[in-house]
Design an enzyme around this catalytic site. Sequence first.
Site, PDB file in Angstrom:
ATOM      1  N   LEU A  23      38.129  47.120  34.207  1.00 30.34           N
ATOM      2  CA  LEU A  23      38.176  48.400  33.505  1.00 30.34           C
ATOM      3  C   LEU A  23      37.170  49.353  34.138  1.00 30.34           C
ATOM      4  CD1 LEU A  23      38.268  46.977  29.890  1.00 30.34           C
ATOM      5  CD2 LEU A  23      40.192  48.011  31.102  1.00 30.34           C
ATOM      6  N   HIS A  81      32.052  35.565  29.458  1.00 33.38           N
ATOM      7  CA  HIS A  81      32.291  34.995  30.782  1.00 33.38           C
ATOM      8  C   HIS A  81      31.832  33.538  30.792  1.00 33.38           C
ATOM      9  CE1 HIS A  81      32.778  34.945  35.133  1.00 33.38           C
ATOM     10  NE2 HIS A  81      31.623  34.322  35.205  1.00 33.38           N
TER      11      HIS A  81
END
Length: 208
Positions: free
Chosen positions: A99, A115
């Site tokens: 993004l 993550h």
Amino acid sequence: MTRKRPKIGILGSGKGSNMVALHQAVQSGQLDAELAMVISDVENAGILSRARSSKIPAIFLDPGPFRTKLDEAAEARYADALMSAGVEWVVLAGFMRILKGRFLKTFHHRVINIHPSLLPSFPGLEAWKQALEYGVKYTGCTVHLVDQGIDTGPILWQETVPVLNEDTPDSLHARIQEAEHRIYPQAVQCAIDGRLTVRGRLCLTPPR
């Protein structure tokens, strides 16, 4: 007067296990928010069917021509859809596209990702395999704000996971995901409660 619960939009590309964990946290009262919309860049992604089965509005939006990111038109479509649903915070649940640009400006410091490594170690794809191949004794997961880079945003929360001698990529990944499902709702709650101080890097000591 009852406090209005913040609305969260979720972006995902895969099965949606973290979306399920967030939904369960909302149902149990651990996460005081409303899951207002789920959007996927994959038309038949499991996250869409799992969201719909939980009565969460869920749609596929064309991500554009690029394999690893949304193009400008797609970013506008995604941002417009989320804003139309009243979304205040965007949470990524296995969303496999970068993004940038307008999207991050629209939701400045309000896009959160998880993550599967202890960042800054092992950014990028299949971080659990990277950790196993490197030979580290501990890895884990990291909740962070999303910036213009790849897994480089200010860190909100981390949890360690030991790497066992008998681990395979699948077994290690499974244990990391268990940790993700524990910490993601807590980290998101910290964020929507306003307990973030961003001065270059994020400064936060979440309560345990």
